[in-house]
Write a protein that holds these residues in place. Sequence first.
Motif, PDB file in Angstrom:
ATOM      1  N   VAL A   1      32.431  35.119   5.110  1.00 37.45           N
ATOM      2  CA  VAL A   1      30.967  34.977   5.303  1.00 37.45           C
ATOM      3  C   VAL A   1      30.219  33.938   6.165  1.00 37.45           C
ATOM      4  O   VAL A   1      30.331  33.568   7.165  1.00 37.45           O
ATOM      5  N   LYS A   2      30.298  32.844   5.233  1.00 32.52           N
ATOM      6  CA  LYS A   2      29.699  31.388   5.595  1.00 32.52           C
ATOM      7  C   LYS A   2      30.601  30.708   6.701  1.00 32.52           C
ATOM      8  O   LYS A   2      30.075  29.951   6.826  1.00 32.52           O
ATOM      9  N   GLY A   3      32.057  30.707   6.092  1.00 33.73           N
ATOM     10  CA  GLY A   3      32.517  30.357   7.280  1.00 33.73           C
ATOM     11  C   GLY A   3      32.600  31.018   8.458  1.00 33.73           C
ATOM     12  O   GLY A   3      32.987  30.281   9.815  1.00 33.73           O
ATOM     13  N   HIS A   4      32.598  32.071   8.666  1.00 30.02           N
ATOM     14  CA  HIS A   4      32.252  32.843  10.101  1.00 30.02           C
ATOM     15  C   HIS A   4      31.029  32.424  10.320  1.00 30.02           C
ATOM     16  O   HIS A   4      30.759  32.020  12.279  1.00 30.02           O
ATOM     17  N   LEU A   5      30.043  31.833   9.294  1.00 29.28           N
ATOM     18  CA  LEU A   5      28.814  31.584  10.607  1.00 29.28           C
ATOM     19  C   LEU A   5      28.862  29.792  10.512  1.00 29.28           C
ATOM     20  O   LEU A   5      28.306  29.750  12.299  1.00 29.28           O
ATOM     21  N   LYS A   6      29.616  29.594   9.597  1.00 28.52           N
ATOM     22  CA  LYS A   6      29.800  27.823  10.003  1.00 28.52           C
ATOM     23  C   LYS A   6      30.238  27.862  11.803  1.00 28.52           C
ATOM     24  O   LYS A   6      30.173  26.816  12.670  1.00 28.52           O
ATOM     25  N   TRP A   7      31.243  29.029  11.273  1.00 30.68           N
ATOM     26  CA  TRP A   7      32.304  29.077  13.148  1.00 30.68           C
ATOM     27  C   TRP A   7      31.119  29.893  14.395  1.00 30.68           C
ATOM     28  O   TRP A   7      31.063  28.316  15.261  1.00 30.68           O
ATOM     29  N   VAL A   8      30.503  30.168  13.887  1.00 28.66           N
ATOM     30  CA  VAL A   8      29.900  30.644  15.216  1.00 28.66           C
ATOM     31  C   VAL A   8      28.547  29.491  15.469  1.00 28.66           C
ATOM     32  O   VAL A   8      28.440  29.231  16.546  1.00 28.66           O
ATOM     33  N   PHE A   9      27.723  28.535  14.343  1.00 26.64           N
ATOM     34  CA  PHE A   9      26.955  28.271  15.197  1.00 26.64           C
ATOM     35  C   PHE A   9      27.299  26.734  15.458  1.00 26.64           C
ATOM     36  O   PHE A   9      26.712  25.594  15.788  1.00 26.64           O
TER      37      PHE A   9
ATOM     38  N   GLN B   1      24.680  39.922  22.128  1.00 21.65           N
ATOM     39  CA  GLN B   1      25.383  38.852  21.461  1.00 21.65           C
ATOM     40  C   GLN B   1      24.576  38.365  21.246  1.00 21.65           C
ATOM     41  O   GLN B   1      24.933  36.971  19.860  1.00 21.65           O
ATOM     42  N   GLN B   2      23.414  37.775  22.023  1.00 22.43           N
ATOM     43  CA  GLN B   2      22.317  36.671  21.244  1.00 22.43           C
ATOM     44  C   GLN B   2      22.085  36.720  19.599  1.00 22.43           C
ATOM     45  O   GLN B   2      20.894  36.340  19.557  1.00 22.43           O
ATOM     46  N   CYS B   3      22.064  38.069  19.284  1.00 20.21           N
ATOM     47  CA  CYS B   3      21.174  38.590  18.325  1.00 20.21           C
ATOM     48  C   CYS B   3      22.656  38.644  16.252  1.00 20.21           C
ATOM     49  O   CYS B   3      21.633  38.410  15.961  1.00 20.21           O
ATOM     50  N   TYR B   4      23.567  39.194  16.855  1.00 24.38           N
ATOM     51  CA  TYR B   4      23.999  39.632  15.950  1.00 24.38           C
ATOM     52  C   TYR B   4      24.225  38.192  15.394  1.00 24.38           C
ATOM     53  O   TYR B   4      24.798  37.956  13.856  1.00 24.38           O
ATOM     54  N   PRO B   5      24.800  36.413  15.555  1.00 26.26           N
ATOM     55  CA  PRO B   5      24.467  35.338  14.953  1.00 26.26           C
ATOM     56  C   PRO B   5      23.158  35.325  13.887  1.00 26.26           C
ATOM     57  O   PRO B   5      23.914  34.650  12.584  1.00 26.26           O
ATOM     58  N   ILE B   6      21.843  35.763  14.200  1.00 25.80           N
ATOM     59  CA  ILE B   6      20.641  35.991  13.631  1.00 25.80           C
ATOM     60  C   ILE B   6      20.534  36.544  12.623  1.00 25.80           C
ATOM     61  O   ILE B   6      20.369  36.029  11.480  1.00 25.80           O
ATOM     62  N   LEU B   7      21.256  37.759  12.643  1.00 26.48           N
ATOM     63  CA  LEU B   7      21.048  39.044  12.404  1.00 26.48           C
ATOM     64  C   LEU B   7      22.303  38.796  10.813  1.00 26.48           C
ATOM     65  O   LEU B   7      21.754  38.805   9.595  1.00 26.48           O
ATOM     66  N   GLU B   8      23.382  38.485  11.299  1.00 23.66           N
ATOM     67  CA  GLU B   8      24.379  37.957  10.723  1.00 23.66           C
ATOM     68  C   GLU B   8      23.673  36.931   9.738  1.00 23.66           C
ATOM     69  O   GLU B   8      23.842  36.855   8.031  1.00 23.66           O
ATOM     70  N   LEU B   9      23.113  36.209   9.716  1.00 23.98           N
ATOM     71  CA  LEU B   9      22.532  34.451   8.744  1.00 23.98           C
ATOM     72  C   LEU B   9      21.482  35.514   7.716  1.00 23.98           C
ATOM     73  O   LEU B   9      21.258  35.062   6.539  1.00 23.98           O
ATOM     74  N   CYS B  10      20.526  36.421   8.213  1.00 21.74           N
ATOM     75  CA  CYS B  10      19.927  37.182   7.522  1.00 21.74           C
ATOM     76  C   CYS B  10      20.634  38.336   6.743  1.00 21.74           C
ATOM     77  O   CYS B  10      20.261  38.113   5.434  1.00 21.74           O
TER      78      CYS B  10
ATOM     79  N   ASN C   1      19.494  24.913   6.806  1.00 19.93           N
ATOM     80  CA  ASN C   1      20.373  23.958   7.110  1.00 19.93           C
ATOM     81  C   ASN C   1      20.030  24.275   9.091  1.00 19.93           C
ATOM     82  O   ASN C   1      19.793  24.057  10.037  1.00 19.93           O
ATOM     83  N   ILE C   2      20.664  26.077   8.793  1.00 26.79           N
ATOM     84  CA  ILE C   2      20.620  26.355  10.259  1.00 26.79           C
ATOM     85  C   ILE C   2      19.856  26.395  11.077  1.00 26.79           C
ATOM     86  O   ILE C   2      19.421  26.629  12.495  1.00 26.79           O
ATOM     87  N   ILE C   3      18.342  27.466  10.352  1.00 27.10           N
ATOM     88  CA  ILE C   3      17.474  27.508  10.066  1.00 27.10           C
ATOM     89  C   ILE C   3      16.664  26.084  11.384  1.00 27.10           C
ATOM     90  O   ILE C   3      15.973  26.323  12.148  1.00 27.10           O
ATOM     91  N   SER C   4      16.940  24.577  10.597  1.00 32.39           N
ATOM     92  CA  SER C   4      16.050  23.893  10.743  1.00 32.39           C
ATOM     93  C   SER C   4      16.777  23.056  12.010  1.00 32.39           C
ATOM     94  O   SER C   4      16.393  22.169  12.822  1.00 32.39           O
TER      95      SER C   4
END
Length: 344
Positions: free
Chosen positions: A39-47, A77-86, A101-104
């Motif tokens: 999950v962390k890897g996917h978030l890194k990829w998305v952001f 599609q603009q919502c899912y990455p933010i929800l995933e981070l939450c 770091n992502i939020i900042s």
Amino acid sequence: MLSINSWQIRFLLDVDQKIETLAHPLTANEYNKQIRKSVKGHLKWVFDIAQRPLGYWHRSYLTNGTPKDGPVFQQDQQCYPILELCDFYERFPSESSFVQNIISSNTIPVILDMLENHRDHITGLYLTEETPGDDTVEYPFHFSSHILLWHTINRLSSLVKSFSEIESSQYAGLDSLASDIRTRILKHFVGKHPKTGEVMFAYLTNGVGRYTFYHDANDIPTLFAPDWNFIDESTNETWIRTMNFALSDSNDGGYYPDGEFGGLGSVHTKGPWPLGYAQEFIYASLTNNSTAKENAWRRIKGSMFWDGLFSEAVDAYSGDCVSKAWFSWPGSMIGSALLRFDIG
């Protein structure tokens, strides 16, 4: 190809939450580490890797981060990455530095600005160029995408409050924004179906009294509106009428009643979808309809591949794949539903 849509990630997090009962104690910890890493890897990829040449996330990508399709703005599609981070931070609070770091960074504020740039000044609704099913919209405002946006803003507001170090001006007014979005949804999306005469939530609207009444296998946020506390006592009957319409012959182009494997599908690929069966199974579980639940489970089992995965669409009479074998979204939703609801 990689997707921004994160229902698959939600399934991994649901598995992790119950890993102690799903796996042997000797392997549960290893599963936990691998799920966190994935999950962390996917978030890194998305952001960090997924390219946003026009500021917003595209609907699909090649693995190198290049958009697979042309420049089309899909609101959901603009919502899912933010929800995933939450969701990630809720499950793994020790990852606070990574999340902070992502939020900042400026990514989420840019996305919020992009959404505001697609907001109609008269109705206060948000425009989208396509539905979650990748189909061009008849009217510019899409119901389930608005439910998803409202939920995302709520979750983001709670997440930001967990980090006192975050510059508040970047995320000011999220609570009031969420409240305003809900008010606008209830004002503009509730209408009377021209054939049934029932008052329900419309699929699309132009914001000034014109509606499209339809429900698609891709419209998952509508199903989860009560779970997310969008629906309350005053709106529950409207939601029930909407879902009952969705799973009936009246849902022209969305519901395919004929055949042993008939059910909820999509105009995108005509016919029933296992993703639609998942919606039927979850709705029946939420409304304590044991007969409908068993019928949905029968079709789920009958349309499943030998390896436990599913296709996009199936033949209504045989349950065989007619489009996109090994479509990961329905299996993820079905897996999460099985973790939540007893099928006995």
